[in-house]
Design a protein around this motif. Structure first.
Motif, PDB file in Angstrom:
ATOM      1  N   LEU A  81      -5.060  -3.156  -5.562  1.00 42.87           N
ATOM      2  CA  LEU A  81      -4.170  -2.426  -4.674  1.00 42.87           C
ATOM      3  C   LEU A  81      -4.972  -1.975  -3.450  1.00 42.87           C
ATOM      4  CD1 LEU A  81      -1.628   0.324  -5.715  1.00 42.87           C
ATOM      5  CD2 LEU A  81      -3.138   0.656  -3.756  1.00 42.87           C
ATOM      6  N   VAL A  84       0.444  -0.345   1.876  1.00 41.57           N
ATOM      7  CA  VAL A  84      -0.096  -0.662   0.548  1.00 41.57           C
ATOM      8  C   VAL A  84       0.286  -2.101   0.231  1.00 41.57           C
ATOM      9  CG1 VAL A  84       0.066  -0.193  -1.928  1.00 41.57           C
ATOM     10  CG2 VAL A  84      -0.012   1.718  -0.321  1.00 41.57           C
ATOM     11  N   THR A 107      -8.167  -0.139  -7.231  1.00 43.21           N
ATOM     12  CA  THR A 107      -7.632   0.314  -5.950  1.00 43.21           C
ATOM     13  C   THR A 107      -8.770   0.455  -4.949  1.00 43.21           C
ATOM     14  OG1 THR A 107      -7.852   2.727  -6.240  1.00 43.21           O
ATOM     15  CG2 THR A 107      -5.925   1.657  -7.243  1.00 43.21           C
ATOM     16  N   PHE A 112       2.474   3.650  -2.757  1.00 46.52           N
ATOM     17  CA  PHE A 112       1.548   3.499  -3.884  1.00 46.52           C
ATOM     18  C   PHE A 112       2.336   3.412  -5.182  1.00 46.52           C
ATOM     19  CE2 PHE A 112      -3.152   4.329  -4.446  1.00 46.52           C
ATOM     20  CZ  PHE A 112      -3.217   4.002  -5.798  1.00 46.52           C
ATOM     21  N   THR A 154      -8.109   1.709 -15.044  1.00 47.68           N
ATOM     22  CA  THR A 154      -8.053   1.840 -13.591  1.00 47.68           C
ATOM     23  C   THR A 154      -9.460   2.081 -13.043  1.00 47.68           C
ATOM     24  OG1 THR A 154      -7.615   4.230 -13.744  1.00 47.68           O
ATOM     25  CG2 THR A 154      -5.709   2.757 -13.616  1.00 47.68           C
TER      26      THR A 154
END
Length: 248
Positions: free
Chosen positions: A17, A6, A52, A34, A101
């Motif tokens: 990410l 990661v 992500t 993570f 997110t």
């Protein structure tokens, strides 16, 4: 943070990410790395949104069943119970993370990998390649109530039946039509589209993190209550069902 598993990149107020773990199958290492990345994001007040994504052709291809099977065969059931608890705590954390997110789904997003995408506020999926599926029924695994509730929060009607009961596989275009993803993007535009969507979430004035987290907790109350019940029942999990599933 382990290199190659990661890593984080920062583009202005957005943290990106990257999961670079082969098929990005979920195990103790991926969750730990993570979470360390989330710690870094959460400790930085200048970061206003999180995207992500995976590296390669997988967003995530589900649980690392081989790793889980090995633990079960070696009788390391306490480690498996710890892993299941970490999964549930991770669900709660990502589902209520105090900034917007967005999952930028770069390829296949299957089983636990699909759930990870659903934990996000929004999802953008690349065109041309990749499947979105919750196919646990095909390997004789029964989904827990918190995952069923999470899916119902994202989609409705016949999609719930087709996806959960019958484990349908969805192309990018079908994923958009079903409501699993919010947008599609050409492969070369995936990250930029996800970043734009994340920034659009902020509006003109942005959010106080505490208020955004509280709103996410309220909206997802049913999921969180079911996850709390699952945590209480971890000791009753049949760990060997995953070993059986890994053989299929």
């Amino acid at each position: 943070m382990m290199k190659g598993v990661v890593r984080l990149e920062f583009r202005g107020p957005v943290a990106i990410l990257y999961m670079d773990y082969g098929e990005n199958r979920v195990d103790g290492q991926l969750i730990a790395d993570f979470n360390r990345a989330l710690d870094q994001v959460e400790s930085n007040p200048s970061i206003k949104a999180l995207v992500t994504t995976g590296v390669g052709k997988f967003y995530s291809n589900g649980l690392n069943l081989r790793w889980m099977t090995q633990l079960a065969r070696e009788g390391r059931l306490s480690e498996l119970e710890k892993f299941h608890l970490e999964r549930l705590l991770f669900l709660e954390r990502l589902l209520t993370f105090p900034i917007p997110t967005v999952a930028a789904i770069n390829g296949h997003s299957v089983a636990e990998g699909a759930f990870w995408a659903l934990y996000h506020d929004y999802r953008v999926m690349r065109t041309k390649r990749g499947w979105f599926s919750l196919p646990e029924v095909h390997i004789n695994l029964v989904l827990p109530q918190h995952i069923i509730q999470l899916t119902r929060n994202r989609v409705s009607g016949a999609v719930v039946r087709d996806a959960l009961v019958f484990g349908k596989w969805y192309s990018p275009e079908e994923s958009l039509q079903a409501g699993f993803v919010d947008q599609l993007a050409e492969p070369e535009e995936l990250l930029e589209s996800a970043i734009k969507l994340a920034l659009d979430c902020l509006g003109k004035h942005g959010y106080e993190r505490s208020a955004l987290k509280a709103m996410k907790e309220n909206v997802n109350k049913g999921v969180l209550e079911a996850a709390a019940e699952a945590k209480r029942n971890i000791v009753n999990i049949d760990h060997f069902k995953y070993a059986r599933a890994a053989k299929l």
